[in-house]
Write a protein that holds these residues in place. Structure first.
Motif, PDB file in Angstrom:
ATOM      1  N   PHE A 375      47.540  20.311 -24.280  1.00 30.00           N
ATOM      2  CA  PHE A 375      48.131  20.773 -22.825  1.00 30.00           C
ATOM      3  C   PHE A 375      49.699  20.173 -23.077  1.00 30.00           C
ATOM      4  N   GLU A 376      50.395  21.326 -22.925  1.00 33.66           N
ATOM      5  CA  GLU A 376      51.950  20.955 -23.374  1.00 33.66           C
ATOM      6  C   GLU A 376      52.956  21.864 -22.375  1.00 33.66           C
ATOM      7  N   LYS A 377      53.954  20.930 -21.677  1.00 33.98           N
ATOM      8  CA  LYS A 377      54.642  21.934 -20.922  1.00 33.98           C
ATOM      9  C   LYS A 377      54.061  22.700 -20.014  1.00 33.98           C
ATOM     10  N   GLY A 378      52.997  22.128 -19.308  1.00 31.27           N
ATOM     11  CA  GLY A 378      52.376  23.365 -18.255  1.00 31.27           C
ATOM     12  C   GLY A 378      51.215  24.388 -18.842  1.00 31.27           C
ATOM     13  N   GLU A 379      51.271  24.371 -20.225  1.00 35.14           N
ATOM     14  CA  GLU A 379      50.622  25.241 -21.054  1.00 35.14           C
ATOM     15  C   GLU A 379      49.206  24.859 -21.895  1.00 35.14           C
ATOM     16  N   ALA A 380      48.056  25.354 -21.823  1.00 36.99           N
ATOM     17  CA  ALA A 380      47.101  25.088 -22.511  1.00 36.99           C
ATOM     18  C   ALA A 380      46.918  25.764 -23.840  1.00 36.99           C
ATOM     19  N   ARG A 381      46.551  25.252 -24.954  1.00 37.05           N
ATOM     20  CA  ARG A 381      46.194  26.156 -26.231  1.00 37.05           C
ATOM     21  C   ARG A 381      45.248  25.282 -26.922  1.00 37.05           C
ATOM     22  N   LEU A 382      44.413  26.261 -27.758  1.00 40.61           N
ATOM     23  CA  LEU A 382      43.350  25.699 -28.553  1.00 40.61           C
ATOM     24  C   LEU A 382      43.772  25.066 -29.717  1.00 40.61           C
ATOM     25  N   ILE A 383      43.348  23.847 -30.235  1.00 43.28           N
ATOM     26  CA  ILE A 383      43.765  23.457 -31.550  1.00 43.28           C
ATOM     27  C   ILE A 383      42.814  23.085 -32.427  1.00 43.28           C
ATOM     28  N   ARG A 384      41.479  23.320 -31.895  1.00 50.02           N
ATOM     29  CA  ARG A 384      40.546  23.232 -32.802  1.00 50.02           C
ATOM     30  C   ARG A 384      39.176  24.116 -32.108  1.00 50.02           C
ATOM     31  N   ASP A 385      38.685  24.935 -33.087  1.00 48.24           N
ATOM     32  CA  ASP A 385      37.512  25.782 -32.495  1.00 48.24           C
ATOM     33  C   ASP A 385      36.036  24.800 -32.190  1.00 48.24           C
ATOM     34  N   ARG A 386      35.243  25.266 -31.299  1.00 43.76           N
ATOM     35  CA  ARG A 386      34.176  24.432 -31.159  1.00 43.76           C
ATOM     36  C   ARG A 386      33.114  24.810 -32.579  1.00 43.76           C
ATOM     37  N   GLU A 387      32.634  23.967 -32.726  1.00 40.75           N
ATOM     38  CA  GLU A 387      31.667  24.053 -34.132  1.00 40.75           C
ATOM     39  C   GLU A 387      30.563  24.912 -33.646  1.00 40.75           C
ATOM     40  N   THR A 388      30.279  25.911 -34.513  1.00 44.77           N
ATOM     41  CA  THR A 388      29.031  26.652 -34.330  1.00 44.77           C
ATOM     42  C   THR A 388      27.844  26.215 -35.310  1.00 44.77           C
ATOM     43  N   PHE A 389      26.680  26.697 -34.753  1.00 47.13           N
ATOM     44  CA  PHE A 389      25.533  26.182 -35.605  1.00 47.13           C
ATOM     45  C   PHE A 389      25.681  26.756 -37.202  1.00 47.13           C
ATOM     46  N   GLU A 390      26.302  27.770 -37.254  1.00 52.98           N
ATOM     47  CA  GLU A 390      26.753  28.332 -38.650  1.00 52.98           C
ATOM     48  C   GLU A 390      27.464  27.267 -39.399  1.00 52.98           C
ATOM     49  N   ASP A 391      28.366  26.677 -38.816  1.00 56.64           N
ATOM     50  CA  ASP A 391      29.402  25.782 -39.628  1.00 56.64           C
ATOM     51  C   ASP A 391      28.454  24.422 -39.839  1.00 56.64           C
ATOM     52  N   LEU A 392      27.542  24.243 -39.070  1.00 60.63           N
ATOM     53  CA  LEU A 392      26.980  22.929 -39.204  1.00 60.63           C
ATOM     54  C   LEU A 392      25.776  23.161 -40.392  1.00 60.63           C
ATOM     55  N   VAL A 393      25.422  24.302 -40.723  1.00 57.34           N
ATOM     56  CA  VAL A 393      24.509  24.522 -41.929  1.00 57.34           C
ATOM     57  C   VAL A 393      24.961  25.430 -43.177  1.00 57.34           C
ATOM     58  N   VAL A 394      26.251  25.828 -43.237  1.00 56.85           N
ATOM     59  CA  VAL A 394      26.830  26.310 -44.106  1.00 56.85           C
ATOM     60  C   VAL A 394      26.841  25.676 -45.454  1.00 56.85           C
TER      61      VAL A 394
END
Ligand code: LLP
Length: 400
Positions: A375-394
């Protein structure tokens, strides 16, 4: 004001939110305290190693204190110049040393005589000169939690004064080592100035005695450790901190290096979690939430206190344990915490979660780590995606 409710809707929970403007303010306040002196603040990447966080500090002129080659790579990737990167830590592998030397970072903080031998060996194999600093253990009790206290001989960190002196002499006489700095770090979440001052005096005296034998160091690395307010602690002001260090250094003209982590990020971070439901075991009240020890380990590991805010709730508060979904009795965010009656989907904001929060997270119970938002200067932006199940088992599926 950060619009927590909106952010929770847009990015879902559990979620980490970082106030980048607050991080800027902390960085600038600390830098300002050393104004007029040569100094480098090398952000301790372990506190919050998100690339965008490191990049933000780099844009303010920060260096990076790293404790693995992975962190060194993060720092370089985020735009920290190699000449402001330090490599610390009590156990470094040869391949890590090799890469650090080849990356031409500012120096390696060496933590034992045996490690100095490895650094020399690796540098000689590369036919390079490794710049080093010795981490001195001044045997000072920092008066903080035993798990984050590092400056006593009982702790695994650094070397005593005699060993340090031997190491500097060895380094001075080696064609592959260049002793450029001296380092100490007595612990984290420090709220007492006296131990820091005492440690700095001991280390500064060693600098003087080394100078008497023609070993002239350039960098005085005071580590990190500056405490923050989680509850109602009285903290050290950056001004007093700087005055203590400068007082210990008087007469010495060295570049001061700081390795702050928590001070820069802790109070700029929030952990957002939603209530799943309430339950009672006998008369004991539990609020079960969707974030747990795998997201924020500090309460479980150190019994650390984090303030919790129940957004938009006004009811009469009563004591409860705020617990996560993980199958461990130690999975809690707070114990005996006063909260109003909570309902499904109510939002809790856990404060002061910007340091050692996400970074100490895990995938225990096959739970993906949360997303991270700036959150910077009143704006939000994603800086890391939520991990998915696929990420965990890859890394496993190919072996099925
Ligand atoms: N430099 C060295 C050599 C360190 O070991 C540390 C932290 C720092 C700098 C940064 O310290 P800070 O400014 O953040 O206090 N997980 C624990 C904290 C562990 C600190 C480890 N070393 C916690 O959640 O409280």
């Amino acid at each position: 004001m950060i619009p927590f409710q909106l952010l929770a809707q847009e990015y879902e929970t559990p979620l980490y939110v970082y106030d980048f403007d607050a991080m800027t303010k902390q960085f600038e306040t600390l830098k300002e305290a050393f104004r007029g002196k040569k100094s480098i603040l090398a952000y301790a990447v372990k506190a919050n190693s998100n690339l965008s966080v490191i990049k933000h500090f780099a844009s303010l002129g920060s260096g990076a204190d790293c404790v693995s080659i992975g962190e060194v790579r993060r720092a370089l990737m985020a735009g920290v110049p190699a000449y402001k990167i330090l490599f610390s830590g009590v156990g470094k592998r040869d391949d890590e040393l090799r890469e650090a030397i080849l990356s031409d970072i500012l120096y390696i903080n060496v933590e034992s005589e045996a490690e100095l031998g490895r650094v020399e060996m690796v540098a000689s194999q590369l036919d390079k000169v490794a710049r080093i600093s010795v981490r001195v253990n001044p045997n000072i009790d920092p008066q903080t939690h035993p798990y984050i206290s590092t400056g006593l001989h009982d702790n695994k960190f650094g070397v005593d004064l005699d060993s340090a002196k031997r190491m500097y002499i060895k380094a001075k006489n080696s064609q592959f080592l260049d002793p450029v700095g001296i380092h100490f770090h007595i612990g984290s979440q420090l709220t007492q100035l006296e131990p820091i001052y005492e440690a700095a005096v001991i280390v500064a005296d060693l600098v003087r005695s080394l100078s008497a034998i023609s070993i002239d160091l350039k960098f005085f690395d005071m580590g990190g450790g500056l405490g923050v307010q989680y509850d109602n602690e009285v903290t050290i002001t950056p001004y007093d901190y700087a005055q203590a260090i400068l007082g210990a250094l008087k007469g010495l003209d060295l570049t001061i290096i700081g390795e702050p982590g928590r001070f820069l990020t802790a109070n700029a971070g929030y952990f957002l979690t939603k209530v799943l439901y309430e339950k009672k075991n006998g008369s004991k009240r539990f609020v079960v939430v969707d974030g747990g020890m795998n997201d924020l380990l500090r309460p479980s590991l150190y019994k650390a206190y984090h303030r919790i805010e129940a957004i938009g709730k006004k009811g009469e508060p009563s004591a409860c344990d705020v617990v996560g979904p993980v199958c461990e009795s130690g999975d809690f965010l707070a114990k005996g915490y006063e909260l109003p009656l909570m309902e499904h989907n109510d939002l809790l904001v856990v404060h002061s979660a910007g340091a050692y929060g996400f970074g100490m997270g895990s995938n225990y119970n096959t739970r993906g780590r949360s997303a991270e938002v700036a959150f910077e200067k009143g704006e939000a932006r994603l800086i890391r995606d939520r991990e998915t199940f696929e990420d965990l088992v890859v890394l496993e599926t190919k072996y099925l």
